[in-house]
Enzyme design. Structure first.
Site, mmCIF file in Angstrom:
data_model
loop_
_atom_site.group_PDB
_atom_site.id
_atom_site.type_symbol
_atom_site.label_atom_id
_atom_site.label_comp_id
_atom_site.label_asym_id
_atom_site.label_seq_id
_atom_site.Cartn_x
_atom_site.Cartn_y
_atom_site.Cartn_z
ATOM 1 N N ASP A 186 -43.297 -14.829 8.824
ATOM 2 C CA ASP A 186 -42.626 -15.597 9.880
ATOM 3 C C ASP A 186 -42.105 -16.904 9.293
ATOM 4 O O ASP A 186 -42.869 -17.820 9.021
ATOM 5 C CB ASP A 186 -43.631 -15.877 11.008
ATOM 6 C CG ASP A 186 -43.008 -16.574 12.220
ATOM 7 O OD1 ASP A 186 -41.829 -16.953 12.150
ATOM 8 O OD2 ASP A 186 -43.712 -16.722 13.230
ATOM 9 N N SER A 244 -45.079 -17.445 20.358
ATOM 10 C CA SER A 244 -43.867 -18.242 20.253
ATOM 11 C C SER A 244 -43.840 -19.282 21.386
ATOM 12 O O SER A 244 -44.786 -20.060 21.510
ATOM 13 C CB SER A 244 -42.645 -17.312 20.282
ATOM 14 O OG SER A 244 -41.490 -17.962 19.857
ATOM 15 N N HIS A 276 -40.859 -13.273 12.510
ATOM 16 C CA HIS A 276 -41.379 -13.891 13.737
ATOM 17 C C HIS A 276 -41.708 -12.864 14.818
ATOM 18 O O HIS A 276 -42.633 -13.046 15.603
ATOM 19 C CB HIS A 276 -40.358 -14.910 14.270
ATOM 20 C CG HIS A 276 -40.823 -15.639 15.490
ATOM 21 N ND1 HIS A 276 -41.973 -16.395 15.506
ATOM 22 C CD2 HIS A 276 -40.300 -15.730 16.739
ATOM 23 C CE1 HIS A 276 -42.142 -16.927 16.718
ATOM 24 N NE2 HIS A 276 -41.144 -16.527 17.477
ATOM 25 N N ASP A 277 -40.949 -11.763 14.863
ATOM 26 C CA ASP A 277 -41.189 -10.725 15.875
ATOM 27 C C ASP A 277 -42.508 -9.978 15.689
ATOM 28 O O ASP A 277 -42.870 -9.165 16.543
ATOM 29 C CB ASP A 277 -40.041 -9.703 15.858
ATOM 30 C CG ASP A 277 -38.904 -10.090 16.792
ATOM 31 O OD1 ASP A 277 -39.071 -11.057 17.554
ATOM 32 O OD2 ASP A 277 -37.850 -9.426 16.757
ATOM 33 N N ARG A 297 -27.325 -15.546 20.913
ATOM 34 C CA ARG A 297 -28.347 -14.518 20.698
ATOM 35 C C ARG A 297 -28.313 -13.991 19.264
ATOM 36 O O ARG A 297 -29.357 -13.748 18.664
ATOM 37 C CB ARG A 297 -28.132 -13.370 21.688
ATOM 38 C CG ARG A 297 -29.129 -12.225 21.533
ATOM 39 C CD ARG A 297 -30.554 -12.687 21.722
ATOM 40 N NE ARG A 297 -31.488 -11.582 21.781
ATOM 41 C CZ ARG A 297 -32.797 -11.711 21.960
ATOM 42 N NH1 ARG A 297 -33.322 -12.917 22.081
ATOM 43 N NH2 ARG A 297 -33.593 -10.670 22.006
#
Length: 369
Positions: free
Chosen positions: A312, A153, A345-346, A222
């Protein structure tokens, strides 16, 4: 993967380095970088790997700070004896970016002139500046050449910047779930997060008191970010349309109470100003597209491994392929892998045997291949 060893108890360290002239012309003096190291530096100082973290990460990439700590560093699955970044072989350095809030120079640092935290008066920091500060840290070890720089990232952007800022210092570059620049959509998500912080009644132009921080705004930022890190598949599997569990009746749905929890726990470990600074650094990072990107990457001399993840949607595989295409166009040695995952994405942060094999294989491959 669980049978491999941990690096054990690690000590957070801080380096006070020289002056750093930032991209915008202002000077950071001194430059303070928080870091951790794992493994042993070889006598020739030729086995060093630098790990770069993502937006909300820090220097604590592996091991534990104390015996009682339950959660290890954020990339503990991949750093340690016998792991992908094998600390029996490599000396691994992980540092906190400048502009961050975990020990490196940033908005929470004390301004020597006022005696108070800089807050929003801290100078703007770019990805290039973050990398320049890392370079000062690496030099402080007497390391002249890095075996590898790796990151996912925002960490991938730093790794990419390393390859062109200091081409003769780098042998290998690993870029996971990243991009050569943000798309309008990626900027949009960050903008909503920043606006949430700016609209908090405690914002006070970024000069808020430590006892009255813009918690609500940061929590919302967040929550927004966290949605983009997961995939539709993962959310459906984890929450579906279920009601919240137990006494968490702050939302009609489990996914809602999960996001509220994520937001509220984040504000205890992150600073609102840093969130704004670091997301702006991300949004302003741009190596261009097509021929412009090919030209930007032309100084690089190292070998590249680029990894993307099928689920992702925040940093889709198409952006990784843009990097690969431009590297190939400027005749660089590049390996590309798209991993099939369901975690969004994680994915790059989570245990994945295939990812471990790919990283290990790349690092162990003779340089001339």
């Amino acid at each position: 993967m669980g049978s491999k060893q941990s690096v054990g108890i690690v000590e957070p360290k801080t380096a006070v380095l020289g002056d750093l002239r930032l991209d915008n012309g202002s000077v950071l003096s001194p430059t303070v970088v928080a870091y951790e190291t794992y493994g042993t530096l070889s006598p020739n100082k030729d086995n060093a790997i630098l790990i770069c973290h993502a937006l909300s990460g820090d220097a604590h990439a592996a091991g534990f700070h104390s015996e009682g700590e339950k959660r290890p560093g954020w990339w503990d699955e991949y750093i340690g004896p016998g792991k992908a970044f094998d600390t029996n072989q490599y000396f691994v350095i992980s540092s906190n970016v400048i502009g961050g809030c975990k020990g490196s120079s940033g908005p929470m640092s004390i301004n020597p002139i006022s005696g108070k935290p800089y807050g929003s008066s801290f100078p703007f920091v770019s990805i290039k500046d973050m990398v320049a500060a890392q370079k000062l840290l690496v030099e402080s070890f007497g390391i002249q050449r890095l075996l590898c720089v790796a990151g996912g990232s925002m960490g991938g952007m730093q790794a990419l910047q390393w390859s062109i800022s200091y081409p003769d210092v780098l042998e290998n570059c690993i870029i996971l779930a990243s991009a050569p620049e943000h798309s309008a959509m990626q900027i949009a998500f960050n903008e909503v997060g920043r606006q949430a912080i700016l609209s908090d009644p405690n914002w006070n132009n970024g000069l808020y008191d430590e006892n009255a921080t813009p918690r609500k705004g940061l929590a919302l930022a967040r929550m927004m970010g966290h949605i983009t890190y997961l995939s539709d598949h993962k959310m459906r599997e984890k929450f579906g349309r279920n009601p919240p569990r137990g006494n968490l009746l702050n939302s009609d749905f489990a996914v809602g109470s999960y996001l509220i929890y994520q937001g509220e726990s984040f504000v205890d470990r992150f600073d609102a100003n840093s969130y704004i600074y670091v997301t702006k650094a991300l949004d302003h990072f741009s190596l261009g597209k097509g021929q412009e990107l090919t030209k930007a990457l032309s100084p690089a001399q190292c070998r590249f491994l680029v990894v993307s993840y099928s689920s992702d949607w925040l940093y889709p595989p198409s952006q990784s392929r843009e990097i690969v295409k431009s590297l190939e166009a400027s005749d660089k040695r590049v390996f590309y892998v798209e991993l099939t995952t369901n975690e969004g994405h994680d994915s790059f942060l989570l245990p994945n045997q295939r990812q471990e094999d790919v990283i290990r294989g790349f690092l162990n491959m003779p340089v001339n291949e």
